[in-house]
Structure formats: C-alpha cells, structure tokens
Write a protein that holds these residues in place. Structure first.
Motif, PDB file in Angstrom:
ATOM      1  N   GLY B  40     -41.920   6.566   7.988  1.00 46.45           N
ATOM      2  CA  GLY B  40     -41.613   5.188   8.382  1.00 46.45           C
ATOM      3  C   GLY B  40     -40.492   4.600   7.534  1.00 46.45           C
ATOM      4  O   GLY B  40     -39.550   3.972   8.053  1.00 46.45           O
ATOM      5  N   ILE B  41     -40.578   4.804   6.227  1.00 47.95           N
ATOM      6  CA  ILE B  41     -39.565   4.260   5.307  1.00 47.95           C
ATOM      7  C   ILE B  41     -38.188   4.869   5.622  1.00 47.95           C
ATOM      8  O   ILE B  41     -37.188   4.163   5.750  1.00 47.95           O
ATOM      9  CB  ILE B  41     -39.972   4.534   3.837  1.00 47.95           C
ATOM     10  CG1 ILE B  41     -41.169   3.646   3.457  1.00 47.95           C
ATOM     11  CG2 ILE B  41     -38.802   4.290   2.893  1.00 47.95           C
ATOM     12  CD1 ILE B  41     -41.821   4.005   2.143  1.00 47.95           C
ATOM     13  N   PHE B  42     -38.154   6.197   5.758  1.00 45.94           N
ATOM     14  CA  PHE B  42     -36.856   6.838   5.967  1.00 45.94           C
ATOM     15  C   PHE B  42     -36.302   6.622   7.376  1.00 45.94           C
ATOM     16  O   PHE B  42     -35.089   6.654   7.581  1.00 45.94           O
ATOM     17  CB  PHE B  42     -36.922   8.327   5.587  1.00 45.94           C
ATOM     18  CG  PHE B  42     -36.797   8.508   4.104  1.00 45.94           C
ATOM     19  CD1 PHE B  42     -35.555   8.521   3.498  1.00 45.94           C
ATOM     20  CD2 PHE B  42     -37.916   8.586   3.305  1.00 45.94           C
ATOM     21  CE1 PHE B  42     -35.426   8.640   2.123  1.00 45.94           C
ATOM     22  CE2 PHE B  42     -37.807   8.696   1.932  1.00 45.94           C
ATOM     23  CZ  PHE B  42     -36.558   8.726   1.331  1.00 45.94           C
ATOM     24  N   TRP B  43     -37.175   6.369   8.339  1.00 45.27           N
ATOM     25  CA  TRP B  43     -36.697   5.991   9.682  1.00 45.27           C
ATOM     26  C   TRP B  43     -35.917   4.676   9.582  1.00 45.27           C
ATOM     27  O   TRP B  43     -34.782   4.570  10.087  1.00 45.27           O
ATOM     28  CB  TRP B  43     -37.876   5.867  10.641  1.00 45.27           C
ATOM     29  CG  TRP B  43     -37.522   5.312  11.991  1.00 45.27           C
ATOM     30  CD1 TRP B  43     -37.912   4.113  12.515  1.00 45.27           C
ATOM     31  CD2 TRP B  43     -36.691   5.927  12.979  1.00 45.27           C
ATOM     32  NE1 TRP B  43     -37.399   3.948  13.767  1.00 45.27           N
ATOM     33  CE2 TRP B  43     -36.628   5.056  14.080  1.00 45.27           C
ATOM     34  CE3 TRP B  43     -35.988   7.131  13.033  1.00 45.27           C
ATOM     35  CZ2 TRP B  43     -35.893   5.336  15.237  1.00 45.27           C
ATOM     36  CZ3 TRP B  43     -35.268   7.411  14.187  1.00 45.27           C
ATOM     37  CH2 TRP B  43     -35.213   6.524  15.271  1.00 45.27           C
ATOM     38  N   ALA B  44     -36.483   3.713   8.854  1.00 43.33           N
ATOM     39  CA  ALA B  44     -35.798   2.433   8.665  1.00 43.33           C
ATOM     40  C   ALA B  44     -34.511   2.634   7.869  1.00 43.33           C
ATOM     41  O   ALA B  44     -33.466   2.043   8.179  1.00 43.33           O
ATOM     42  CB  ALA B  44     -36.727   1.459   7.938  1.00 43.33           C
ATOM     43  N   PHE B  45     -34.584   3.496   6.855  1.00 45.26           N
ATOM     44  CA  PHE B  45     -33.423   3.754   6.003  1.00 45.26           C
ATOM     45  C   PHE B  45     -32.272   4.389   6.802  1.00 45.26           C
ATOM     46  O   PHE B  45     -31.136   3.935   6.729  1.00 45.26           O
ATOM     47  CB  PHE B  45     -33.857   4.673   4.851  1.00 45.26           C
ATOM     48  CG  PHE B  45     -32.744   5.041   3.916  1.00 45.26           C
ATOM     49  CD1 PHE B  45     -32.303   4.147   2.949  1.00 45.26           C
ATOM     50  CD2 PHE B  45     -32.131   6.289   4.006  1.00 45.26           C
ATOM     51  CE1 PHE B  45     -31.267   4.493   2.096  1.00 45.26           C
ATOM     52  CE2 PHE B  45     -31.091   6.639   3.154  1.00 45.26           C
ATOM     53  CZ  PHE B  45     -30.662   5.738   2.185  1.00 45.26           C
ATOM     54  N   TRP B  46     -32.585   5.421   7.574  1.00 41.22           N
ATOM     55  CA  TRP B  46     -31.518   6.108   8.332  1.00 41.22           C
ATOM     56  C   TRP B  46     -30.930   5.192   9.406  1.00 41.22           C
ATOM     57  O   TRP B  46     -29.745   5.243   9.689  1.00 41.22           O
ATOM     58  CB  TRP B  46     -32.049   7.396   8.974  1.00 41.22           C
ATOM     59  CG  TRP B  46     -32.362   8.507   8.003  1.00 41.22           C
ATOM     60  CD1 TRP B  46     -33.512   9.213   7.908  1.00 41.22           C
ATOM     61  CD2 TRP B  46     -31.504   9.047   6.993  1.00 41.22           C
ATOM     62  NE1 TRP B  46     -33.457  10.146   6.902  1.00 41.22           N
ATOM     63  CE2 TRP B  46     -32.207  10.059   6.311  1.00 41.22           C
ATOM     64  CE3 TRP B  46     -30.202   8.752   6.560  1.00 41.22           C
ATOM     65  CZ2 TRP B  46     -31.672  10.788   5.263  1.00 41.22           C
ATOM     66  CZ3 TRP B  46     -29.654   9.484   5.512  1.00 41.22           C
ATOM     67  CH2 TRP B  46     -30.390  10.489   4.876  1.00 41.22           C
ATOM     68  N   ARG B  47     -31.770   4.341   9.999  1.00 36.83           N
ATOM     69  CA  ARG B  47     -31.261   3.430  11.044  1.00 36.83           C
ATOM     70  C   ARG B  47     -30.336   2.362  10.443  1.00 36.83           C
ATOM     71  O   ARG B  47     -29.434   1.867  11.116  1.00 36.83           O
ATOM     72  CB  ARG B  47     -32.437   2.762  11.770  1.00 36.83           C
ATOM     73  CG  ARG B  47     -32.959   3.665  12.897  1.00 36.83           C
ATOM     74  CD  ARG B  47     -34.295   3.195  13.419  1.00 36.83           C
ATOM     75  NE  ARG B  47     -34.284   1.807  13.839  1.00 36.83           N
ATOM     76  CZ  ARG B  47     -34.106   1.396  15.097  1.00 36.83           C
ATOM     77  NH1 ARG B  47     -33.924   2.287  16.038  1.00 36.83           N
ATOM     78  NH2 ARG B  47     -34.149   0.132  15.390  1.00 36.83           N
ATOM     79  N   ALA B  48     -30.589   2.043   9.159  1.00 34.83           N
ATOM     80  CA  ALA B  48     -29.749   1.032   8.508  1.00 34.83           C
ATOM     81  C   ALA B  48     -28.472   1.645   7.910  1.00 34.83           C
ATOM     82  O   ALA B  48     -27.599   0.932   7.430  1.00 34.83           O
ATOM     83  CB  ALA B  48     -30.545   0.330   7.410  1.00 34.83           C
ATOM     84  N   THR B  49     -28.409   2.978   7.904  1.00 35.42           N
ATOM     85  CA  THR B  49     -27.254   3.659   7.308  1.00 35.42           C
ATOM     86  C   THR B  49     -26.172   3.892   8.385  1.00 35.42           C
ATOM     87  O   THR B  49     -26.503   4.372   9.478  1.00 35.42           O
ATOM     88  CB  THR B  49     -27.707   5.029   6.722  1.00 35.42           C
ATOM     89  OG1 THR B  49     -28.780   4.792   5.828  1.00 35.42           O
ATOM     90  CG2 THR B  49     -26.577   5.741   5.994  1.00 35.42           C
TER      91      THR B  49
END
Lengths: 342, 266
Positions: B40-49
């Motif tokens: 969940g955390i990295f899904w948000a992170f990659w989408r914000a990158t």
C-alpha cells in the motif's frame, strides 16, 4: 560381541589461555594466546556386554559426557578405539543411530510446538519404522511409561517429569539395542524420579536393552544398574558390581523424621542419631545392619510422624570415599545435621 | 533401503517444517499484514513519483507494485531460517540432531521445504490479491507464469543455501547475527528488494545484476517488468549458475562445520 567396547580411548581439547586483561589492547588483539591441551578422557578401556545395565559415574568434569559423546559418534577421539553395536561411532554415525537410543536429560529431541504423539510419530518415520510396528510399539510404550494422559498435549506444556518420560519413549521408538542416558532424572522431584526409575528398570529387564547411564544421583544407579564404572579426571577409577558399591560405599542413608513429640528418640541397632532438634530427628542408618524399611516401620510404630524423608549419600561423597580407599563405617564419621558422609 | 529410509526421514522433516509453520498463525497473519502495508505504501509512493520522466516504458506504478509483490513474496515466505541452526548450535541441540540417521543439513533443508510449502501459497494469495486490488492488472503473460514460478522456487533455494551457510558459521563465530546483518544489507541493496536494479547507475547495475543477491530477489521479480521469453531464459540461467555455485559452497561449509563440531564438541 560386546555391546560397547573401548580401548585406550583418549580425548584432549586444545584451548587458548586468555590473555591477562592488563596487557595493551593492540598486543592482545594481534597476538594469539598460547594453546594448551586439556585432557578430558585418558586411556579409557571398558567392555559392556549385551543386556548389561551399567552406571557411568564421576564428579563434574570427570569425562562422563565426553565419553558418552564419543560413544554416540558426535565427538571424535584424539586416540584410541571404540565399538558400539559393532560400529565405530564417529565413522559410522548414521548406521549406529539406528541401534542406539539417547536421552540427554537437559536437551530435548522432541518438537516443542507439536503434540507428543506427533513428535513420536515423526521420530518413527525418521527411523523408518514400519507403520504397523510403529503403532504397536507406540501403544506399548505409551502404556508402559504411562504417558497416555498427556500424549496429545504439546511438548511445551508438559512438566519436566512428563517430558522426560516422553523423551525416553522417543529414544525407544526404533527399538534400539543400546540405551544411553545422560542424567535422565536431573531436576525431577522425588515422585517423578521414582516413577522414571521404575519404568527404566522394567524396560531394561523386559526387553534386554543394554543401558549405560550417567547420573549424579546414587538412587538412579542403585535402582537401575547392576554394575558401576567410576571415572575421574578422565581415567577409569573403579569398575565394580552395584552390590559391592552398595555394601562398601552406599550403606548409609540419612532418615529425617518430623514428629509430634518434642524430643523424639529412636533406638535401633545400626541406627545412629545425627541430630536431635525439637520435633525433628535425623538418623544415620547402616543398611547392612538394618534395612531402611524396618527403620521406617519402627519409627511409624513408636513415634507420631508428620513428615519423613530418606536421603542417599551424595555421589561426591561416594567418590571421595573411593579415593580414600575406605569403606563406609556408620560410626566413623558424622556430618552436619541432615548431611551424610562416608 | 538406505535411499528409501532417507526419503522417509526427509518427508518426516518436511512434515515437521509444515507443522511448525502452521503452529504460528499469529506470526503468519502479522507477516501478511505487513506485506499488504508495504504494498500500500509503495503503491502510493510510485504513483506520486514522476516515472514518465525516466522514459522507461516498463517502469509503471502497476509493474513496479507487482515487482515488489514478488520480492516481498519471496522474503516473507523465507523467514529467518538461519536462526534455527544458530539455536541448535548454541543450545547444543545439534549434538542430538547428529545422533539421528540423517544428515543434519539435509534434514534442515527438508524442514525448510515443509515451511515454505505452507507459507508460499498463503503469501502468494495475500500479496497478489493486494497487488491486483491496487493496480487492477496482472502484468505477466499467463504463458510465462510457469517460468515465473520456477524462478521464484530457484530464488528460494538460493536464499536457503545462504541461510544454511550463515547458520553453520555459528560454529566458528559463536553468533551468526553479524554475518546475517551484512548479508541482509547486501540483499537489500544488491538484491533490489524495493527498487529494481534497472534503476541503478550503469556500473553498479552490472555488478548487482550478476551478484547472487540479484538471483534471490531481483531476477524473478524482474519478470514483472520484462515478461519476455528471452529475459526469462536469462533470469533462469543466472539463477541456475548461482544455485550450483552456492550449493557447492554450502556443501563445503557443511562438511567443514560438522567436522569442526565433531572435533571440538561445541
């Protein structure tokens, strides 16, 4: 063929002496401390016949466990030779494993998370015991060692006494011809010890299993074994029948009585009062003169007993007596109240 | 006879591994929860990158989250098995194990296989459902799934060989924790636990991609970024080479460690 035979078995360990703490740090880091050889077992030669039940005793550091490790193949000797069930242990460890059962009192061979039955079943598979034979054998051992009441409980939930009985059943699951027991009653209470000794005694008599037992408890030795091998400083000190050990070195028992009478008194031949305190009488009993059962029966008859205990002489005292080359004379030495000296 | 005895014993140890893993439902649930949280955390992170700025069409949030789902699947299915060997050595239980009619290292491996057989489907379900729920897609051709599964199994085999060697090192070092700490950092950095090695600068990337750490994590996970047959073959070849090398090293370590134990008794 002997069940166990050793010829001049010797084991030494190379250890490094610690550097004195006051040396310079760099020097301590760079220089290796000098090594010395510590002799744990020296020229140990013995022979144990099939079905014999032998106690292997000695004080702490005498070399008992080291010898036992060599006999099970988990320690390679420095020199000498040994054969157990016809195998050289350290060379044929895997083959030997199918012929010996081992119980280390302070280590478990069962799986803590699993119920006892599952552990035993898995051990049977590890030793490739036929399923039908395994079922029959398990039923007999569960019955014989009275572990049926807790067979379906995880090992972690058992008391020490219950676990040790299960450990012994585990060691017997592949019907070994030789059973090696390293301090099997260590930490047990009096009742559990007595129960375990009875089971082991019955088992070895019924199945003809060769038993080699190390213990600090003279009670284990008396109850289970017929021969005693004493070692100290890694060398064989004495090899004698249990009857002789009993006669010469285990003849004294300490009986402590807690009574309703304020000044208890008991006069029996072969019994000496070691300590008389209010409501408490400590007796030293020469069992070659009067059996312990008779002393207890007489005490119950003449006094009002609230508590009673019978103690064996500590093994250390037996070893000391062997070193002194003396046989115990109940009138020769008196220790402090409650203690027994030979 | 010896062969059938050994296979019976190995099956028994595998069963022990399964039962021990099954006896820890709370630990399994906690790992599953952590797995979902990380995804969940990295899904948000990659989408914000701003990944588009990299001009690498394979690096989309959907593919990157599946990359992470695979590396996490491998890591969570493995656990920390070296600790079992370390405990055996430090507690003296190794001596008891050596009195059994089966080689200690093989018994450990069989037990670990049982544990993996229990955990692998559970963490696959947890991680893949979470990744599918987050990304809404499966970025790998169904025909390549078999190659992906083979690659994950090879990665697990290589990982466990490393754990075997780290655990046995306790016989020399008295504690395997420092060695495991170094190895774990190597796995994190050179194995590409979170970030694909293709994002590394060129010289580091080449070094990392050919290291055994890549064979344990990045290589199987990279099939989510490049599911072509050519890449799958390259991945499997790299893993097989490291499997053979590390199996040889593990065999030598095992022989040396047990010989030392039998000589010294500790």
């Amino acid at each position: 063929m002997a069940a166990i035979r050793t010829d001049n078995l010797t084991k030494s360990f190379r250890v490094r002496q610690p550097e004195p703490a006051d040396g310079a740090l760099l020097r301590r880091l760079l220089r290796r401390a000098p090594a010395i050889d510590l002799l744990a077992v020296q020229d140990l030669s013995l022979q144990i016949e099939p079905s014999e039940r032998v106690a292997f005793i000695g004080p702490n550091g005498a070399g008992k466990s080291t010898s036992l490790k060599m006999l099970t193949g988990i320690l390679v000797p420095t020199s000498g030779h040994a054969e157990v069930a016809g195998f050289v242990p350290w060379r044929d460890r895997g083959k030997l494993a199918r012929h010996i059962g081992i119980v280390f009192g302070q280590r478990s061979q069962l799986w803590w998370q699993l119920p006892v039955r599952a552990s035993l079943d898995l051990l049977g598979q590890i030793y490739d015991v036929d399923r039908t034979v395994l079922r029959q054998r398990m039923a007999r051992l569960i019955d014989g060692f009275e572990i049926g009441a807790f067979i379906d409980r995880p090992v972690a939930q058992l008391s020490l006494g219950q676990r040790l009985r299960c450990e012994i059943v585990g060691a017997l699951i592949h019907a070994p011809s030789i059973l090696l027991l390293d301090e099997p009653t260590i930490g047990l209470d009096v009742t559990s010890k007595a129960l375990l000794r009875d089971h082991l005694d019955g088992l070895s008599r019924d199945s003809g299993t060769t038993v080699l037992l190390t213990s600090h408890d003279t009670g284990d030795i008396e109850r289970i074994c017929e021969r005693v091998i004493v070692i100290d400083h890694g060398s064989l000190l004495m090899d004698l029948p249990i009857a002789q050990l009993k006669r010469d070195f285990l003849r004294r028992r300490t009986v402590t009585l807690v009574t309703a009478q304020e000044t208890p008194e008991l006069r029996i031949d072969g019994v000496a009062a070691v300590a008389v305190e209010p409501y408490r009488l400590t007796l030293s009993v020469d069992t070659t003169v009067v059996p312990i059962e008779k002393v207890v029966a007489t005490a119950l008859e003449r006094l009002t007993i609230r508590d009673l205990s019978v103690e064996n002489p500590p093994l250390e005292d037996v070893i000391k007596a062997i070193y002194r080359g003396e046989t115990a004379d109940p009138r020769a030495s008196k220790g402090p109240a409650g203690a027994t000296q030979l | 006879m010896q062969l059938s005895s050994n296979s019976s014993a190995l099956r028994a140890f595998a069963r022990i591994g399964w039962r021990r893993a099954a006896a820890e439902p709370l630990a399994t649930a906690a790992r599953g929860g952590l797995n979902v949280l990380a995804l969940g955390i990295f899904w948000a992170f990659w989408r914000a990158t701003p990944l588009a700025e990299l001009r690498r069409p394979e690096l989309t949030p959907e593919r990157l989250i599946w990359y992470l789902a695979v590396t996490e699947w491998i890591v969570f299915s493995t656990g920390i098995p070296y600790r079992e060997i370390e405990d055996d050595i430090r507690s003296g239980a190794l001596a008891t194990n050596l009195t059994r009619p089966i080689d200690y290292a093989r018994a450990c491996c069989a037990q670990w296989c049982g544990g993996i057989a229990f955990r692998l489907p559970i963490f696959a379900l947890v991680g893949f459902v979470a990744a599918l729920g987050l990304s809404g897609t499966v970025p790998i051709d169904p025909a390549m799934l078999l190659a992906g599964l083979a690659s994950v199994l090879l990665a697990l085999a290589i990982l466990h060989l490393c754990h075997l060697m780290i655990g046995l090192a306790t016989i020399w070092t008295g504690s395997a924790a420092p060695l495991h700490w170094i190895w774990q950092k190597g796995l994190f950095v050179l194995g590409g636990l979170i970030i694909p090695l293709s994002l590394y600068p060129a010289p580091f990337r080449r070094f990392a991609e050919n290291s055994p750490f890549a064979a344990m994590l990045s290589a199987p996970a990279s099939l989510a970024l490049d599911p072509s047959p050519g890449h799958a073959i390259a991945v499997l070849r790299l893993q097989l080479i490291w499997l053979i090398v590390l199996a040889g090293m593990a065999w030598l370590t095992d022989r040396a460690a047990i010989a030392r134990f039998l000589e010294r008794g500790t």
